[in-house]
Design a protein around this motif. Structure first.
Motif, PDB file in Angstrom:
ATOM      1  N   LEU A 111       0.829  -1.202   0.000  1.00  0.00           N
ATOM      2  CA  LEU A 111       0.000   0.000   0.000  1.00  0.00           C
ATOM      3  C   LEU A 111       0.866   1.257   0.000  1.00  0.00           C
ATOM      4  O   LEU A 111       0.520   2.258  -0.643  1.00  0.00           O
ATOM      5  N   ALA A 112       1.997   1.197   0.699  1.00  0.00           N
ATOM      6  CA  ALA A 112       2.897   2.354   0.703  1.00  0.00           C
ATOM      7  C   ALA A 112       3.493   2.590  -0.683  1.00  0.00           C
ATOM      8  O   ALA A 112       3.667   3.742  -1.109  1.00  0.00           O
ATOM      9  N   ILE A 114       2.080   1.799  -3.612  1.00  0.00           N
ATOM     10  CA  ILE A 114       1.017   2.326  -4.469  1.00  0.00           C
ATOM     11  C   ILE A 114       0.708   3.779  -4.118  1.00  0.00           C
ATOM     12  O   ILE A 114       0.503   4.626  -5.012  1.00  0.00           O
ATOM     13  N   ASP A 115       0.692   4.070  -2.833  1.00  0.00           N
ATOM     14  CA  ASP A 115       0.428   5.442  -2.414  1.00  0.00           C
ATOM     15  C   ASP A 115       1.543   6.385  -2.874  1.00  0.00           C
ATOM     16  O   ASP A 115       1.280   7.545  -3.242  1.00  0.00           O
ATOM     17  N   ARG A 118       0.892   7.203  -6.482  1.00  0.00           N
ATOM     18  CA  ARG A 118      -0.228   8.150  -6.620  1.00  0.00           C
ATOM     19  C   ARG A 118       0.191   9.570  -6.257  1.00  0.00           C
ATOM     20  O   ARG A 118      -0.113  10.524  -6.982  1.00  0.00           O
ATOM     21  N   ARG A 119       0.910   9.715  -5.128  1.00  0.00           N
ATOM     22  CA  ARG A 119       1.321  11.054  -4.695  1.00  0.00           C
ATOM     23  C   ARG A 119       2.302  11.672  -5.686  1.00  0.00           C
ATOM     24  O   ARG A 119       2.242  12.877  -5.973  1.00  0.00           O
ATOM     25  N   GLU A 122       0.387  12.897  -8.694  1.00  0.00           N
ATOM     26  CA  GLU A 122      -0.397  14.102  -8.441  1.00  0.00           C
ATOM     27  C   GLU A 122       0.498  15.332  -8.280  1.00  0.00           C
ATOM     28  O   GLU A 122       0.200  16.401  -8.821  1.00  0.00           O
ATOM     29  N   ALA A 179       9.488   5.280  -0.172  1.00  0.00           N
ATOM     30  CA  ALA A 179       8.537   4.275   0.305  1.00  0.00           C
ATOM     31  C   ALA A 179       9.176   2.926   0.567  1.00  0.00           C
ATOM     32  O   ALA A 179       8.505   2.005   1.043  1.00  0.00           O
TER      33      ALA A 179
END
Length: 227
Positions: A111-112, A114-115, A118-119, A122, A179
């Motif tokens: 999850l880290a 993937i996050d 995403r960050r 963005e 990450a």
């Protein structure tokens, strides 16, 4: 001149016997020191028994002393080893905590990852990114490297994205390093054919990238089962 002639005994006469040898006088006085002799014998016997017991006790004490010395040496060795481990723990604890916080030690945190993608997308206004993560597998390490109770594991991630320029990919990889730890196994860049942008449309991608990353973690090694 001839000596006297011995006459044979006449019939009916008895031959005179040889006189008996007299016993020493001190033998007749043994009864006077009988108690002293008995006491001496008992004392001698007791002394021999005590000497035997003393020798056995000394040998047993020597064995116990040797065992105590070996036990003390083993305990001192264990104590020194424990103190050395404490010093190593105090010396390397900050690095260990930092690695665990970064995600290298412990269970993997997808999850880290993937996050982080995403960050980065963005914040840096990147074009859409697609990814695929394979199941985690154990990795072989070089023989001189001692892993102790840990096992090196890796999960492969395939990234596909369009780029406006090469820095988009480099910036993404830099963001992903926050990450966790990974190694770039392969990365391919392809240049797109030039296409004119219509009015009001965004900038067209000039490159396409396809990369393979290997996310690394150190987890507890499985304990082998006894047959």
């Amino acid at each position: 001149m001839s000596g006297p002639v011995k006459q044979p005994p006449l019939p009916g006469m008895q031959r005179t016997g040889t006189p008996a040898r007299a016993l020493p006088a001190w033998l007749g006085e043994l009864h006077l020191i009988r108690r002293a002799l008995l006491c001496f014998a008992l004392t001698l016997l007791a002394s021999v028994v005590l000497l035997s017991l003393s020798a056995a006790y000394r040998a047993r004490e020597a064995q116990q002393l040797d065992l105590a010395q070996r036990t003390r040496s083993a305990a001192a060795l264990l104590f020194n080893h424990a103190e050395a481990e404490k010093q190593e723990i105090r010396a390397y604890e900050p690095q260990f905590l930092a690695l665990r916080q970064r995600g290298l030690i412990g269970e993997e945190n997808r999850l880290a990852w993937i996050d982080a993608i995403r960050r980065s997308q963005e914040q840096r206004k990147l074009l859409p990114i697609s990814y695929d993560i394979s199941p985690q597998q154990g990795l072989q390490v070089p023989l001189p490297m001692v892993m102790g109770q840990y096992q090196l594991r890796g999960s492969r991630m395939r990234l596909q994205m369009d780029l406006l320029h090469e820095m988009d990919l480099l910036n993404l990889l830099d963001d992903l390093r926050q990450a966790g730890y990974f190694a770039v196994q392969d990365c391919t860049l392809k240049r797109h054919a030039a296409a004119g942008a219509g009015p009001g449309s965004g900038a067209a991608p000039t490159l396409g990238a396809e990369c393979e990353l290997l996310w690394l973690t150190l987890g507890s090694a499985p304990v082998p089962r006894r047959p």
